[in-house]
Design a protein around this motif. Structure first.
Motif, short mmCIF file in Angstrom:
data_model
loop_
_atom_site.label_atom_id
_atom_site.label_comp_id
_atom_site.label_asym_id
_atom_site.label_seq_id
_atom_site.Cartn_x
_atom_site.Cartn_y
_atom_site.Cartn_z
N VAL A 10 0.84 -1.20 0.00
CA VAL A 10 0.00 0.00 0.00
C VAL A 10 0.88 1.25 0.00
CG1 VAL A 10 -1.67 1.34 1.36
CG2 VAL A 10 -2.00 -1.11 1.05
N ALA A 11 1.97 1.24 0.77
CA ALA A 11 2.87 2.40 0.83
C ALA A 11 3.47 2.70 -0.54
CB ALA A 11 3.97 2.15 1.85
N VAL A 12 3.88 1.67 -1.24
CA VAL A 12 4.45 1.87 -2.58
C VAL A 12 3.37 2.39 -3.55
CG1 VAL A 12 5.45 0.68 -4.57
CG2 VAL A 12 6.34 0.24 -2.28
N ALA A 13 2.19 1.81 -3.51
CA ALA A 13 1.10 2.26 -4.38
C ALA A 13 0.73 3.70 -4.08
CB ALA A 13 -0.11 1.34 -4.23
N GLU A 14 0.67 4.05 -2.80
CA GLU A 14 0.34 5.42 -2.40
C GLU A 14 1.43 6.38 -2.86
OE1 GLU A 14 0.15 9.02 0.00
OE2 GLU A 14 1.74 7.53 0.09
N GLY A 15 2.68 5.97 -2.74
CA GLY A 15 3.80 6.81 -3.20
C GLY A 15 3.76 7.04 -4.70
N GLY A 68 6.05 7.04 18.29
CA GLY A 68 6.92 7.87 17.45
C GLY A 68 7.17 7.25 16.09
N LYS A 69 7.38 5.95 16.05
CA LYS A 69 7.61 5.25 14.79
C LYS A 69 6.36 5.32 13.92
CE LYS A 69 9.00 0.81 12.84
NZ LYS A 69 9.60 -0.50 13.09
N ALA A 70 5.20 5.08 14.53
CA ALA A 70 3.95 5.11 13.77
C ALA A 70 3.67 6.52 13.23
CB ALA A 70 2.79 4.63 14.64
N LEU A 71 3.93 7.54 14.04
CA LEU A 71 3.72 8.92 13.58
C LEU A 71 4.68 9.28 12.45
CD1 LEU A 71 3.07 10.85 16.91
CD2 LEU A 71 1.45 10.41 15.07
N LEU A 72 5.92 8.86 12.58
CA LEU A 72 6.91 9.14 11.54
C LEU A 72 6.52 8.47 10.22
CD1 LEU A 72 9.56 10.69 11.22
CD2 LEU A 72 10.75 8.60 11.78
N ILE A 73 6.07 7.23 10.31
CA ILE A 73 5.63 6.53 9.10
C ILE A 73 4.38 7.20 8.53
CG2 ILE A 73 4.68 4.34 8.25
CD1 ILE A 73 6.60 2.93 10.21
N GLY A 74 3.49 7.65 9.40
CA GLY A 74 2.30 8.35 8.93
C GLY A 74 2.64 9.67 8.25
N LEU A 75 3.55 10.42 8.83
CA LEU A 75 3.98 11.69 8.23
C LEU A 75 4.71 11.48 6.91
CD1 LEU A 75 5.15 13.66 11.38
CD2 LEU A 75 3.12 14.08 9.98
N ALA A 76 5.35 10.32 6.76
CA ALA A 76 6.06 10.02 5.52
C ALA A 76 5.13 10.02 4.31
CB ALA A 76 6.77 8.68 5.63
N SER A 77 3.87 9.74 4.53
CA SER A 77 2.93 9.72 3.40
C SER A 77 2.70 11.11 2.83
CB SER A 77 1.59 9.12 3.84
OG SER A 77 0.93 10.00 4.74
N LEU A 78 3.12 12.16 3.55
CA LEU A 78 2.91 13.52 3.08
C LEU A 78 4.06 14.04 2.21
CD1 LEU A 78 1.54 15.02 6.42
CD2 LEU A 78 0.25 14.09 4.49
N LEU A 79 5.16 13.30 2.17
CA LEU A 79 6.31 13.70 1.37
C LEU A 79 6.41 12.81 0.13
CD1 LEU A 79 8.83 14.08 4.31
CD2 LEU A 79 7.58 15.90 3.15
N PRO A 80 6.68 13.39 -1.03
CA PRO A 80 6.61 12.64 -2.28
C PRO A 80 7.39 11.33 -2.35
CG PRO A 80 6.80 14.96 -2.75
CD PRO A 80 6.97 14.80 -1.27
N PHE A 81 8.62 11.26 -1.89
CA PHE A 81 9.40 10.04 -2.06
C PHE A 81 9.53 9.23 -0.77
CE2 PHE A 81 10.67 12.81 -5.53
CZ PHE A 81 10.59 11.95 -6.60
N ALA A 82 9.01 9.73 0.31
CA ALA A 82 9.18 9.08 1.62
C ALA A 82 8.54 7.70 1.73
CB ALA A 82 8.66 9.99 2.72
N PRO A 83 7.38 7.42 1.10
CA PRO A 83 6.84 6.05 1.22
C PRO A 83 7.79 4.97 0.69
CG PRO A 83 5.12 7.52 0.48
CD PRO A 83 6.41 8.30 0.45
N PHE A 84 8.64 5.31 -0.26
CA PHE A 84 9.60 4.34 -0.78
C PHE A 84 10.71 4.08 0.24
CE2 PHE A 84 7.85 6.67 -4.45
CZ PHE A 84 7.09 5.64 -4.98
N ILE A 85 11.08 5.12 0.97
CA ILE A 85 12.07 4.97 2.04
C ILE A 85 11.48 4.13 3.17
CG2 ILE A 85 13.43 6.22 3.77
CD1 ILE A 85 13.48 8.57 1.69
#
Length: 94
Positions: A10-15, A68-85
């Motif tokens: 899902v993260a890759v598809a969303e990214g 903290g980990k869950a919030l960081l992963i959640g915030l990653a969805s707001l940055l264009p390339f972060a879901p791939f990281i």
């Protein structure tokens, strides 16, 4: 199939949908006068974003991640390339 593998997919598809929206659909809207591309790409991205959040919550509770980990992963969805990281790091952690 584990929750983590579902989340990674899902993260890759969303990214990909986010990049498509930003770098293909938006230019087509403003430079080619094709607003429908943004309408449908935005809709698809919105569905994938909501799915990202739902599966993130499922993974967070199942794997007992710290907030903290869950919030960081959640915030990653707001940055264009972060879901791939996120996908790469979760793959390495697993």
């Amino acid at each position: 199939m584990s929750t983590l593998s579902i989340f990674r997919k899902v993260a890759v598809a969303e990214g990909i949908s986010y990049l498509f929206l930003l770098f293909i659909a938006m230019p087509l809207k403003y430079w080619a006068g094709l607003p429908l591309v943004v309408k449908y790409a935005g809709w698809a991205h919105g569905v994938l974003f909501m799915l990202y959040i739902v599966v993130l919550i499922m993974a967070w509770t199942e794997y007992k991640w710290k907030i903290g980990k869950a919030l960081l992963i959640g915030l990653a969805s707001l940055l264009p390339f972060a879901p791939f990281i996120v996908d790469k790091r979760l793959k390495e952690d697993n």
